[in-house]
Design a protein around this motif. Structure first.
Motif, PDB file in Angstrom:
ATOM      1  N   LEU A 174     -20.860 -28.665  -9.312  1.00  0.00           N
ATOM      2  CA  LEU A 174     -20.184 -28.995  -8.061  1.00  0.00           C
ATOM      3  C   LEU A 174     -20.006 -30.502  -7.970  1.00  0.00           C
ATOM      4  N   TYR A 175     -18.892 -30.911  -7.347  1.00  0.00           N
ATOM      5  CA  TYR A 175     -18.615 -32.344  -7.165  1.00  0.00           C
ATOM      6  C   TYR A 175     -18.362 -32.630  -5.692  1.00  0.00           C
ATOM      7  N   SER A 176     -19.031 -33.698  -5.182  1.00  0.00           N
ATOM      8  CA  SER A 176     -18.824 -34.180  -3.821  1.00  0.00           C
ATOM      9  C   SER A 176     -18.274 -35.601  -3.898  1.00  0.00           C
ATOM     10  N   PRO A 177     -17.126 -35.883  -3.281  1.00  0.00           N
ATOM     11  CA  PRO A 177     -16.480 -37.197  -3.439  1.00  0.00           C
ATOM     12  C   PRO A 177     -17.091 -38.280  -2.560  1.00  0.00           C
ATOM     13  N   GLY A 178     -16.663 -39.499  -2.819  1.00  0.00           N
ATOM     14  CA  GLY A 178     -17.071 -40.630  -2.003  1.00  0.00           C
ATOM     15  C   GLY A 178     -16.436 -40.583  -0.623  1.00  0.00           C
ATOM     16  N   LEU A 179     -17.010 -41.310   0.309  1.00  0.00           N
ATOM     17  CA  LEU A 179     -16.466 -41.383   1.662  1.00  0.00           C
ATOM     18  C   LEU A 179     -15.055 -41.946   1.613  1.00  0.00           C
ATOM     19  N   GLY A 180     -14.107 -41.251   2.234  1.00  0.00           N
ATOM     20  CA  GLY A 180     -12.722 -41.698   2.247  1.00  0.00           C
ATOM     21  C   GLY A 180     -11.955 -41.387   0.981  1.00  0.00           C
ATOM     22  N   GLU A 181     -12.535 -40.592   0.074  1.00  0.00           N
ATOM     23  CA  GLU A 181     -11.846 -40.238  -1.173  1.00  0.00           C
ATOM     24  C   GLU A 181     -11.567 -38.740  -1.185  1.00  0.00           C
ATOM     25  N   PRO A 182     -10.377 -38.332  -1.636  1.00  0.00           N
ATOM     26  CA  PRO A 182     -10.095 -36.907  -1.768  1.00  0.00           C
ATOM     27  C   PRO A 182     -10.739 -36.344  -3.030  1.00  0.00           C
ATOM     28  N   VAL A 200     -16.056 -26.360 -12.908  1.00  0.00           N
ATOM     29  CA  VAL A 200     -16.313 -27.498 -12.020  1.00  0.00           C
ATOM     30  C   VAL A 200     -15.616 -27.239 -10.690  1.00  0.00           C
ATOM     31  N   VAL A 201     -16.386 -27.277  -9.619  1.00  0.00           N
ATOM     32  CA  VAL A 201     -15.865 -27.003  -8.276  1.00  0.00           C
ATOM     33  C   VAL A 201     -15.893 -28.307  -7.479  1.00  0.00           C
ATOM     34  N   CYS A 202     -14.715 -28.869  -7.224  1.00  0.00           N
ATOM     35  CA  CYS A 202     -14.594 -30.122  -6.463  1.00  0.00           C
ATOM     36  C   CYS A 202     -14.329 -29.782  -4.998  1.00  0.00           C
ATOM     37  N   VAL A 203     -15.151 -30.311  -4.121  1.00  0.00           N
ATOM     38  CA  VAL A 203     -15.145 -29.925  -2.706  1.00  0.00           C
ATOM     39  C   VAL A 203     -14.620 -31.080  -1.857  1.00  0.00           C
ATOM     40  N   ASP A 204     -13.661 -30.783  -0.996  1.00  0.00           N
ATOM     41  CA  ASP A 204     -13.280 -31.741   0.048  1.00  0.00           C
ATOM     42  C   ASP A 204     -14.065 -31.406   1.304  1.00  0.00           C
ATOM     43  N   HIS A 205     -14.744 -32.386   1.871  1.00  0.00           N
ATOM     44  CA  HIS A 205     -15.490 -32.190   3.110  1.00  0.00           C
ATOM     45  C   HIS A 205     -14.544 -32.493   4.275  1.00  0.00           C
ATOM     46  N   THR A 206     -14.003 -31.447   4.864  1.00  0.00           N
ATOM     47  CA  THR A 206     -12.948 -31.573   5.864  1.00  0.00           C
ATOM     48  C   THR A 206     -13.354 -32.510   6.996  1.00  0.00           C
ATOM     49  N   TYR A 207     -12.420 -33.404   7.346  1.00  0.00           N
ATOM     50  CA  TYR A 207     -12.553 -34.439   8.364  1.00  0.00           C
ATOM     51  C   TYR A 207     -13.353 -35.651   7.886  1.00  0.00           C
ATOM     52  N   GLU A 208     -13.911 -35.593   6.686  1.00  0.00           N
ATOM     53  CA  GLU A 208     -14.409 -36.795   6.017  1.00  0.00           C
ATOM     54  C   GLU A 208     -13.422 -37.251   4.969  1.00  0.00           C
ATOM     55  N   SER A 209     -12.784 -36.284   4.303  1.00  0.00           N
ATOM     56  CA  SER A 209     -11.733 -36.607   3.347  1.00  0.00           C
ATOM     57  C   SER A 209     -10.540 -37.175   4.099  1.00  0.00           C
TER      58      SER A 209
END
Length: 437
Positions: A174-182, A200-209
């Motif tokens: 799983l992948y979690s992006p940086g703040l402000g990054e899609p 590989v599962v890349c996750v967008d954290h809605t309203y943080e992305s």
């Protein structure tokens, strides 16, 4: 003792998307001036976003081709957690996420033998996401790219859309992006790992992305943080951990994944990695969920107080986790990760290593390493801007070294493949500096 770091005579303002007080303090103002496409995911209150139409003459960039033996497929999935209200809204809307699932593809599938012009290539960003990214790249990530110059939808990824997975059982990352990054800004690394046999599962954290486009065309845009940055970080991290655990639950269900993917997931071998804020999320998710067997942090502060790099360290840092965790740092001067990393390295629990990619910067651990370098000549980017964005290491070597170490790390802990890369400096990769014990 910390790793050796290269020196630079150029004084820079660190333009980073880490959990830092200046970013959080200025985020509300920056978001207020962004040219956003809309708000609210498909499963929550909000308005439909207009889709972009047509393409001006813009620069089309290419990511480096994956280096593993498999072709790579990708699928976008919308996941709705019916048991959880969205924590960023005072409504009954359920938490909705978009993820991209990269996987080793079946090389026998006819799609791989088609004329390249007719292959099903996924968009690097969907129209509503691409519409906001010029503002995001410059005002939040500080990349200094001319607005309207790059076609963010059609960055070439070397990935095919919605193709069957390769046979066999494959470890899951799983992948979690940086703040402000899609999530799309980490496509090159995800695709390379998929080409080596990982899902590989890349996750967008809605309203943080910065922007998340849902299947009905609705776009959820980034919300300003709360006035108290420390409180906001605590909430954001708890939301990310809950998002990750929900995604793991979905992956374990016997239905709902396309193209027979449920049959190829080996959920006994799960790892997680993240950049910046996503690196902290990876550690906290490991502490909360023992399904995650190994984790990695790409240049992220492990503290919860943006005003104090050594302050408010969570128990996962001070007490550690009982599974392996890797710290990969940038060569940024006065890097604010050092205090929290030093505390984590000294907790005495679990396997851990700390390394520095010499000549790199914070955005070297994202697609910016390749895309900014490619755009520099055609867009006449100042040399100082390029160095602040992605450092002085050549993009080819940066990508090569990162791929080698990240793959070797997860191969060691999820596939039982021995390596000496984390025991001593490697003459093949002199750019990677190991912390001295």
């Amino acid at each position: 003792m910390t790793p050796s770091r290269s020196t630079s005579e150029h004084t820079t303002v660190r333009r980073r998307s880490v959990l830092a007080a200046p970013l959080l303090a200025g985020l509300a103002a920056a978001l207020g001036s962004l040219d956003v496409a809309g708000a609210g995911p498909a499963s929550a209150a909000g308005t439909g976003a207009p889709r972009a139409t047509g393409h001006r003459s813009r620069l089309r960039l290419r990511l480096p081709a994956p280096s593993g033996p498999y072709p790579v497929g990708a699928s976008r999935l919308c996941l709705v957690d019916n048991r959880r209200a969205d924590p960023w809204h005072d409504t009954n809307a359920r938490r909705a996420l978009m993820v991209t699932l990269f996987h080793p593809a079946d090389p026998a599938d006819p799609a791989h033998r088609q004329d390249p012009r007719h292959r099903r290539r996924p968009a690097y960003m969907l129209p509503g996401e691409a519409a906001t990214f010029d503002d995001t790249a410059n005002r939040l990530l500080g990349l200094g790219l001319p607005a309207g110059a790059i076609d963010w939808e059609r960055v070439h990824t070397h990935v095919l859309r919605d193709v069957p997975a390769a046979h066999g059982r494959h470890p899951v990352l799983l992948y979690s992006p940086g703040l402000g990054e899609p999530r799309s800004f980490a496509t090159a690394q995800a695709a390379d790992l998929a080409s080596r046999g990982y899902v590989v599962v890349c996750v967008d954290h809605t309203y943080e992305s910065p922007a998340v486009e849902f299947p009905d065309g609705t776009v959820a845009t980034m919300l300003p943080p709360a006035p108290d940055p420390r409180t906001w970080v605590h909430k954001a991290m708890s939301v990310r951990v809950a998002d990750v655990r929900f995604v793991l639950d979905v992956l374990a269900r016997p239905a709902g994944l396309p193209h027979g993917l449920i049959r190829v997931l080996d959920l006994t071998r799960i790892g997680m990695y993240g950049k910046s804020a996503g690196g902290l999320a990876a550690l906290l998710a490991m502490a909360a969920d023992d399904r995650i067997r190994a984790g990695a942090n790409f240049d992220g502060n492990l503290g919860m107080d943006p005003a104090d790099p050594a302050g408010d360290l969570p128990p996962a840092v001070t007490e550690g986790v009982d599974r392996p965790f890797l710290l990969l740092g940038s060569d940024t001067p006065n890097n604010d990760t050092e205090p929290s990393w030093h505390a984590f390295h000294g907790n005495g629990r679990g396997w851990k290593r700390e390394l520095t990619l010499l000549g790199s910067r914070h955005h070297s651990y994202a697609d910016a390493q390749t895309l900014v370098a490619q755009a520099a000549g055609p867009l006449d980017l100042p040399a100082a801007t390029v160095a602040e964005d992605i450092g002085t290491i050549t993009p080819h070597r940066s990508v090569l070294v990162q791929r080698a170490y990240v793959a070797a790390y997860f191969d060691r802990w999820l596939r039982d493949r021995p390596t000496t890369l984390f025991d001593r400096p490697s003459p093949r990769y002199p750019e990677m500096s190991l912390q001295e014990s």
